[in-house]
Design a protein around this motif. Structure first.
Motif, PDB file in Angstrom:
ATOM      1  N   MET A  31      42.404  50.599  26.552  1.00  0.00           N
ATOM      2  CA  MET A  31      41.142  50.641  27.270  1.00  0.00           C
ATOM      3  C   MET A  31      40.011  50.062  26.424  1.00  0.00           C
ATOM      4  O   MET A  31      39.931  50.320  25.227  1.00  0.00           O
ATOM      5  N   LEU A  32      39.163  49.286  27.078  1.00  0.00           N
ATOM      6  CA  LEU A  32      37.958  48.758  26.454  1.00  0.00           C
ATOM      7  C   LEU A  32      36.780  49.243  27.276  1.00  0.00           C
ATOM      8  O   LEU A  32      36.799  49.139  28.505  1.00  0.00           O
ATOM      9  N   MET A  33      35.774  49.797  26.620  1.00  0.00           N
ATOM     10  CA  MET A  33      34.574  50.256  27.301  1.00  0.00           C
ATOM     11  C   MET A  33      33.373  49.472  26.791  1.00  0.00           C
ATOM     12  O   MET A  33      33.204  49.318  25.584  1.00  0.00           O
ATOM     13  N   ILE A  34      32.566  48.989  27.730  1.00  0.00           N
ATOM     14  CA  ILE A  34      31.350  48.250  27.391  1.00  0.00           C
ATOM     15  C   ILE A  34      30.208  48.950  28.106  1.00  0.00           C
ATOM     16  O   ILE A  34      30.171  48.988  29.340  1.00  0.00           O
ATOM     17  N   ASP A  35      29.286  49.513  27.335  1.00  0.00           N
ATOM     18  CA  ASP A  35      28.165  50.253  27.900  1.00  0.00           C
ATOM     19  C   ASP A  35      26.890  49.437  27.761  1.00  0.00           C
ATOM     20  O   ASP A  35      26.391  49.242  26.650  1.00  0.00           O
ATOM     21  N   GLU A  36      26.383  48.943  28.876  1.00  0.00           N
ATOM     22  CA  GLU A  36      25.125  48.181  28.922  1.00  0.00           C
ATOM     23  C   GLU A  36      25.141  46.983  27.965  1.00  0.00           C
ATOM     24  O   GLU A  36      24.149  46.696  27.319  1.00  0.00           O
ATOM     25  N   GLY A  37      26.251  46.289  27.897  1.00  0.00           N
ATOM     26  CA  GLY A  37      26.359  45.148  26.993  1.00  0.00           C
ATOM     27  C   GLY A  37      25.873  43.834  27.573  1.00  0.00           C
ATOM     28  O   GLY A  37      25.867  42.826  26.886  1.00  0.00           O
ATOM     29  N   PHE A  38      25.475  43.829  28.839  1.00  0.00           N
ATOM     30  CA  PHE A  38      25.166  42.568  29.494  1.00  0.00           C
ATOM     31  C   PHE A  38      23.689  42.375  29.815  1.00  0.00           C
ATOM     32  O   PHE A  38      23.322  41.428  30.491  1.00  0.00           O
TER      33      PHE A  38
ATOM     34  N   TRP B 158      44.685  41.828  26.891  1.00  0.00           N
ATOM     35  CA  TRP B 158      44.873  42.797  25.817  1.00  0.00           C
ATOM     36  C   TRP B 158      44.588  44.237  26.222  1.00  0.00           C
ATOM     37  O   TRP B 158      44.957  45.152  25.506  1.00  0.00           O
ATOM     38  N   PHE B 159      43.915  44.441  27.366  1.00  0.00           N
ATOM     39  CA  PHE B 159      43.549  45.791  27.772  1.00  0.00           C
ATOM     40  C   PHE B 159      43.969  46.050  29.209  1.00  0.00           C
ATOM     41  O   PHE B 159      43.698  45.244  30.097  1.00  0.00           O
ATOM     42  N   LYS B 160      44.614  47.195  29.415  1.00  0.00           N
ATOM     43  CA  LYS B 160      45.025  47.572  30.761  1.00  0.00           C
ATOM     44  C   LYS B 160      43.806  47.962  31.594  1.00  0.00           C
ATOM     45  O   LYS B 160      43.742  47.665  32.786  1.00  0.00           O
ATOM     46  N   ASN B 161      42.852  48.646  30.967  1.00  0.00           N
ATOM     47  CA  ASN B 161      41.658  49.108  31.663  1.00  0.00           C
ATOM     48  C   ASN B 161      40.414  48.620  30.934  1.00  0.00           C
ATOM     49  O   ASN B 161      40.325  48.754  29.712  1.00  0.00           O
TER      50      ASN B 161
END
Length: 186
Positions: A87-94, A115-118
């Motif tokens: 899992m990869l999480m991106i919080d307000e990265g954009f 590389w990441f399922k979620n």
């Protein structure tokens, strides 16, 4: 000491890390990111390299810094011998991206699916909602129609041929649909 084992390991892994960053960014943006280290001074610099020009990442735009950061993180995960997360999480990265760079962001998120399922994206930017894919149906529709399952059902299913030939709904229609879906989900 400042020239201990961790510094030597990182220094010896730089070619692999840089190769992995190149692989992640290839076809996504018009630049690559290079890590360069000086073992004598124990310093490391990160460069954005367009081929004909190179500058330190601190002088990059918001998009360049964000793409560099994600590529470096994923490259370090990929070359590490530690267990890998799915899992990869991106919080307000954009928030620093303009309309033009959102397309590159979408390409990067698409690329990261290798590389990441979620991939969990938290964002207040409406245009980002089209990029994260969460279900097998999303991935299938994205492969065939370049959209998620929900957008396929709403916009593409009845117009499959037109969709494959490049037809897309107007942005105002898509934004209206996104707003309506958000109200329903509240």
């Amino acid at each position: 000491s400042n020239k201990g084992i961790p510094v030597q390991i990182i220094h010896s892994m730089l070619p692999q890390i840089n190769a992995e960053i190149l692989k992640i960014l290839k076809g996504v943006v018009g630049f690559t990111v290079q890590l360069e280290a000086d073992l004598e001074s124990n310093s490391m610099d990160i460069f954005i390299n367009y081929g004909d020009s190179k500058r330190i990442v601190e002088l990059g735009s918001g998009m360049e810094k964000m793409m560099a950061s994600l590529a470096i993180r994923v490259a370090l995960i990929n070359v590490s011998s530690l267990p890998k997360t799915s899992m990869l999480m991106i919080d307000e990265g954009f928030g620093s991206l303009d309309e033009t760079n959102l397309e590159a962001c979408g390409k990067l998120l698409q690329s990261l699916k290798k590389w990441f399922k979620n991939i969990l994206v938290i964002s207040h930017i409406d245009a980002i909602c089209q990029f994260p894919l969460m279900t097998l149906e999303d991935f299938d529709k994205n492969d065939n129609y370049d959209c998620c399952q929900e957008c396929y059902l709403q916009f593409a299913e009845a117009r499959r041929e037109a969709w494959k030939n490049g037809w897309r709904p107007k942005k105002t229609v898509v934004n209206s649909y996104i707003s309506m879906r958000r109200k329903i989900r509240k």
